[in-house]
Write a protein that holds these residues in place. Structure first.
Motif, PDB file in Angstrom:
ATOM      1  N   GLN A  27       1.425 -15.834  -0.959  1.00 25.88           N
ATOM      2  CA  GLN A  27       2.447 -15.260  -0.091  1.00 25.88           C
ATOM      3  C   GLN A  27       2.428 -15.939   1.280  1.00 25.88           C
ATOM      4  O   GLN A  27       3.468 -16.097   1.926  1.00 25.88           O
ATOM      5  CB  GLN A  27       2.214 -13.750   0.048  1.00 25.88           C
ATOM      6  N   LYS A  28       1.244 -16.372   1.725  1.00 22.26           N
ATOM      7  CA  LYS A  28       1.138 -17.090   2.988  1.00 22.26           C
ATOM      8  C   LYS A  28       1.903 -18.405   2.936  1.00 22.26           C
ATOM      9  O   LYS A  28       2.552 -18.810   3.907  1.00 22.26           O
ATOM     10  CB  LYS A  28      -0.340 -17.351   3.312  1.00 22.26           C
ATOM     11  N   THR A  29       1.867 -19.065   1.784  1.00 22.09           N
ATOM     12  CA  THR A  29       2.603 -20.329   1.643  1.00 22.09           C
ATOM     13  C   THR A  29       4.103 -20.093   1.724  1.00 22.09           C
ATOM     14  O   THR A  29       4.841 -20.873   2.338  1.00 22.09           O
ATOM     15  CB  THR A  29       2.244 -21.008   0.310  1.00 22.09           C
ATOM     16  N   VAL A  30       4.569 -18.992   1.130  1.00 21.49           N
ATOM     17  CA  VAL A  30       5.987 -18.648   1.235  1.00 21.49           C
ATOM     18  C   VAL A  30       6.373 -18.462   2.700  1.00 21.49           C
ATOM     19  O   VAL A  30       7.394 -18.957   3.173  1.00 21.49           O
ATOM     20  CB  VAL A  30       6.308 -17.369   0.425  1.00 21.49           C
ATOM     21  N   SER A  31       5.506 -17.769   3.441  1.00 24.42           N
ATOM     22  CA  SER A  31       5.767 -17.550   4.863  1.00 24.42           C
ATOM     23  C   SER A  31       5.821 -18.870   5.619  1.00 24.42           C
ATOM     24  O   SER A  31       6.689 -19.086   6.475  1.00 24.42           O
ATOM     25  CB  SER A  31       4.688 -16.650   5.453  1.00 24.42           C
ATOM     26  N   ARG A  32       4.915 -19.779   5.288  1.00 26.89           N
ATOM     27  CA  ARG A  32       4.896 -21.081   5.965  1.00 26.89           C
ATOM     28  C   ARG A  32       6.178 -21.865   5.697  1.00 26.89           C
ATOM     29  O   ARG A  32       6.721 -22.521   6.580  1.00 26.89           O
ATOM     30  CB  ARG A  32       3.680 -21.882   5.500  1.00 26.89           C
ATOM     31  N   VAL A  33       6.641 -21.806   4.473  1.00 29.59           N
ATOM     32  CA  VAL A  33       7.869 -22.536   4.133  1.00 29.59           C
ATOM     33  C   VAL A  33       9.047 -22.000   4.940  1.00 29.59           C
ATOM     34  O   VAL A  33       9.822 -22.763   5.537  1.00 29.59           O
ATOM     35  CB  VAL A  33       8.166 -22.439   2.621  1.00 29.59           C
ATOM     36  N   PHE A  34       9.199 -20.668   4.987  1.00 33.69           N
ATOM     37  CA  PHE A  34      10.365 -20.097   5.659  1.00 33.69           C
ATOM     38  C   PHE A  34      10.246 -20.126   7.180  1.00 33.69           C
ATOM     39  O   PHE A  34      11.244 -19.969   7.879  1.00 33.69           O
ATOM     40  CB  PHE A  34      10.622 -18.679   5.156  1.00 33.69           C
ATOM     41  N   ASN A  35       9.047 -20.381   7.692  1.00 28.97           N
ATOM     42  CA  ASN A  35       8.871 -20.553   9.127  1.00 28.97           C
ATOM     43  C   ASN A  35       8.863 -22.023   9.529  1.00 28.97           C
ATOM     44  O   ASN A  35       8.618 -22.352  10.694  1.00 28.97           O
ATOM     45  CB  ASN A  35       7.578 -19.889   9.599  1.00 28.97           C
ATOM     46  N   ASP A  36       9.148 -22.903   8.552  1.00 27.33           N
ATOM     47  CA  ASP A  36       9.189 -24.349   8.793  1.00 27.33           C
ATOM     48  C   ASP A  36       7.887 -24.863   9.402  1.00 27.33           C
ATOM     49  O   ASP A  36       7.887 -25.737  10.280  1.00 27.33           O
ATOM     50  CB  ASP A  36      10.367 -24.715   9.709  1.00 27.33           C
ATOM     51  N   GLU A  37       6.756 -24.323   8.928  1.00 32.03           N
ATOM     52  CA  GLU A  37       5.464 -24.782   9.430  1.00 32.03           C
ATOM     53  C   GLU A  37       5.066 -26.084   8.740  1.00 32.03           C
ATOM     54  O   GLU A  37       5.501 -26.369   7.618  1.00 32.03           O
ATOM     55  CB  GLU A  37       4.404 -23.705   9.192  1.00 32.03           C
TER      56      GLU A  37
END
Length: 356
Positions: A27-37
């Motif tokens: 789920q952290k990776t999903v967050s990173r993708v949508f935050n353009d990290e």
């Protein structure tokens, strides 16, 4: 990756955990993708975006705002006008924001309202915007005083109106563009260049006047009296009738295209041919400029480029408040030479007075 047809077990809206399960990531990776990290591989990013599209997942911007302290919205203060320059700049800002994930909140000001910008900024700050774009082209004396705001500010084609933690500027170099337009006429051999100026309460009109004056000074040429219009073709026509009566006028730089078109109409009616007798250069490159008779030589303003560069830097300052601001892109001078300019007439009063 195992493909599914949607979230199992009901019709509730999909969550980030469902995207993570389908994409086979955390789920952290999903967050990173949508935050353009950074530090997310292209393959993983593609899998997450594909899973989100398949599930119909949409980010909860309200929840993100609570978590980050940001509303992911940008406020714009702009003059409520249909004039080509301000309207084109606002459209450029809207296009630049479209794919950033930020919402745009626009407040219009009214010409002649000395508290217009201040009131518009207050309205945007009350909405909790993360940054403000000031696209206010008129000097309303005494509007801001010593006030400051607590969010990054981007100012387009004008001086900063107040203090902020970060104040960025974009759309500069208008004086250099005006200078290039004037020098084009001098290089053709004209002894001097007359100027049809815009209203001097407008920053753009002042910048264009400054560029015209700098070109004449640098070339050691006589500075004729300035004729001031109001940006309209009608004011250009009125100025053209006066200029047509002076046989020494062989070249005119107009502060915008609408006035230049009115000017050319007046010159033609007075029997002064464009460009055989009088050369004319405009400013902006409005869509009709290429289709008038003769097609108008003008300076093209790259409104989309200015907006994209400014928004890129504003978003960087919003999302990286401790980082140094990004430097601006150097302004581009884009002189579009068409058929409204030519060397001065071979005979007549305008020939030979200081032309080099």
């Amino acid at each position: 990756m195992t493909r599914g047809t949607g979230r199992r077990g009901g019709s509730a809206a999909p969550r980030s955990v469902d995207v993570a399960q389908l994409a086979e990531v955390s789920q952290k990776t999903v967050s990173r993708v949508f935050n353009d990290e950074p530090y997310v591989s292209a393959d993983v990013r593609r899998r997450v975006l594909d899973a989100a599209e398949q599930l119909g997942y949409r980010r909860n911007n309200a929840a993100r705002a609570l978590a980050s302290g940001r509303t992911r919205s940008i406020g714009v203060v702009t003059l409520g006008t249909a004039l080509y320059g301000p309207a084109s700049l606002l459209m450029g800002v809207e296009r630049a924001v479209r794919d950033t994930g930020y919402a745009l909140r626009v407040v219009n000001t009214v010409e002649g309202d000395p508290g217009g910008v201040s009131g518009a900024v207050d309205a945007l700050l009350e909405q909790g915007v993360d940054g403000i774009v000031i696209s206010e082209p008129i000097d309303e004396a005494g509007d801001q005083g010593e006030r400051s705001v607590a969010v990054p500010v981007l100012v387009l084609s004008a001086p900063p109106p107040f203090a902020a933690p970060t104040v960025l500027a974009a759309g500069g170099g208008v004086d250099l563009m005006a200078r290039a337009a004037t020098e084009h006429l001098l290089d053709l051999g004209h002894a001097t260049v007359h100027h049809l100026a815009g209203p001097q309460r407008w920053y753009a009109a002042r910048d264009r006047l400054e560029g015209w004056r700098a070109a004449l000074t640098a070339h050691g040429r006589h500075e004729p009296p300035v004729v001031e219009g109001d940006w309209s073709a009608a004011s250009g026509y009125a100025a053209g009738r006066a200029l047509a009566a002076d046989p020494g006028v062989t070249a005119v730089f107009s502060a915008n295209d609408d006035m230049a078109i009115g000017l050319m109409r007046a010159l033609t009616e007075a029997g002064r041919r464009v460009p055989q007798d009088v050369s004319v250069v405009g400013f902006d490159d409005i869509p009709v400029a290429a289709y008038v008779t003769p097609p108008l030589t003008t300076v093209r303003q790259l409104f989309d480029v200015v907006a994209q560069d400014g928004l890129r830097r504003l978003l960087h300052s919003i999302e990286n408040p401790r980082a140094d601001p990004l430097p601006p892109t150097d302004p581009t001078v884009d002189l579009v030479v068409r058929a409204s300019t030519a060397p001065p007439p071979r005979t007549g009063p305008g020939r030979g007075r200081g032309a080099g």
